[in-house]
Design a protein around this motif. Sequence first.
Motif, short mmCIF file in Angstrom:
data_model
loop_
_atom_site.label_atom_id
_atom_site.label_comp_id
_atom_site.label_asym_id
_atom_site.label_seq_id
_atom_site.Cartn_x
_atom_site.Cartn_y
_atom_site.Cartn_z
N LEU A 149 0.85 -1.19 0.00
CA LEU A 149 0.00 0.00 0.00
C LEU A 149 0.88 1.24 0.00
O LEU A 149 1.88 1.30 0.73
N LEU A 150 0.49 2.23 -0.79
CA LEU A 150 1.26 3.46 -0.93
C LEU A 150 0.48 4.63 -0.35
O LEU A 150 -0.62 4.94 -0.81
N ARG A 151 1.05 5.24 0.65
CA ARG A 151 0.42 6.43 1.25
C ARG A 151 1.00 7.67 0.58
O ARG A 151 2.17 8.01 0.74
N THR A 152 0.16 8.34 -0.20
CA THR A 152 0.57 9.59 -0.85
C THR A 152 0.06 10.81 -0.10
O THR A 152 0.52 11.92 -0.34
N GLY A 153 -0.92 10.62 0.75
CA GLY A 153 -1.53 11.73 1.48
C GLY A 153 -2.64 12.43 0.71
O GLY A 153 -3.31 13.31 1.25
N SER A 154 -2.86 12.04 -0.55
CA SER A 154 -3.85 12.75 -1.37
C SER A 154 -5.28 12.45 -0.96
O SER A 154 -6.20 13.16 -1.37
N SER A 155 -5.50 11.41 -0.15
CA SER A 155 -6.87 11.11 0.28
C SER A 155 -7.46 12.27 1.10
O SER A 155 -8.68 12.35 1.26
N ALA A 156 -6.61 13.17 1.57
CA ALA A 156 -7.10 14.35 2.28
C ALA A 156 -7.95 15.24 1.38
O ALA A 156 -8.77 16.02 1.87
N TRP A 157 -7.78 15.12 0.07
CA TRP A 157 -8.52 15.95 -0.89
C TRP A 157 -9.69 15.21 -1.52
O TRP A 157 -10.31 15.72 -2.46
N ALA A 158 -10.00 14.01 -1.06
CA ALA A 158 -11.08 13.23 -1.66
C ALA A 158 -12.39 14.01 -1.64
O ALA A 158 -12.71 14.68 -0.66
N GLY A 159 -13.12 13.91 -2.74
CA GLY A 159 -14.39 14.62 -2.85
C GLY A 159 -14.26 16.00 -3.45
O GLY A 159 -15.27 16.71 -3.62
N THR A 160 -13.02 16.42 -3.79
CA THR A 160 -12.77 17.74 -4.38
C THR A 160 -12.00 17.58 -5.68
O THR A 160 -11.35 16.54 -5.91
N PRO A 161 -12.01 18.59 -6.56
CA PRO A 161 -11.23 18.49 -7.80
C PRO A 161 -9.75 18.24 -7.57
O PRO A 161 -9.08 17.58 -8.37
N ARG A 162 -9.20 18.78 -6.47
CA ARG A 162 -7.76 18.63 -6.20
C ARG A 162 -7.34 17.17 -6.10
O ARG A 162 -6.20 16.82 -6.42
#
Length: 268
Positions: free
Chosen positions: A138-151
């Motif tokens: 599993l790779l943690r990129t940290g991008s799940s913080a932006w889930a639900g948004t265009p970012r």
Amino acid sequence: MRIIDLSSPIDAAAYEPDPVGHEVLSPRQGALHMSAEMREHFGIDFDPDVLPDGEFLSLDRLSLTSHTGTHVDAPSHYGSRAAYGTPRHIDAMPLDWFHRPGLLLDIARDEPGVVGAADLEKEFARIGRVPQPRDIVLLRTGSSAWAGTPRYFTDFVGLDGSAVNLLLDAGVRVIGTDAFSLDAPFTNILDRWRSTGDRSVLWPAHFAGREREYCQVERLANLEALPPYGFRVVCFPVKVAGAGAGWTRAVALLDEATPPATGERSPR
């Protein structure tokens, strides 16, 4: 045994490039629907008002892609032909691939782009562990913080071909990420291709699946709750006949004695 949810929701209210359609029939509407269906298919007249409160069962109708929410990509998603034979669809994949020991790698970066084999090797050294055959990485990129948004769809880190092949060489057959894609963002890929003319930068993580059979789990969540190792991943894909992907309710199973994760990013 602790169960940690690693799945992002399918949410019609959240931003998606391919919007989700979600129609809810209330229990009253379900009663009227059932009555109409009984009449059409069986020739039976049934008055829904005889039911308690005039209600039957609710019903949800959804319109979405198989890549919405947390899902598993099948080899057939990567292309129609492969070096190893005909790529398998999601319903044909062996279930034992999706219930295996897990290894968490922190590849978070401040800027979108790719990480390579050398970056993964540094992460192996940091956590003191390398993948074993059939581990789920599993790779943690940290991008799940932006889930639900265009970012969420433009600001994340992916793997290059060398990184994918390093994991496949170790016997890994399932690689998961909390990002939208295991590859870099579309704009990042195309910018690098235009500036270099190097076609190897075009979706190398996905196209690696044309040479070697493996699956990706994309759009995971809550990876910061995991330790680097000492857990099992369960991510059975929904059995969609002939599909290139299937949704999954991915979870991690941890022994109660396993220390909790700190949630802190590794130093760079």
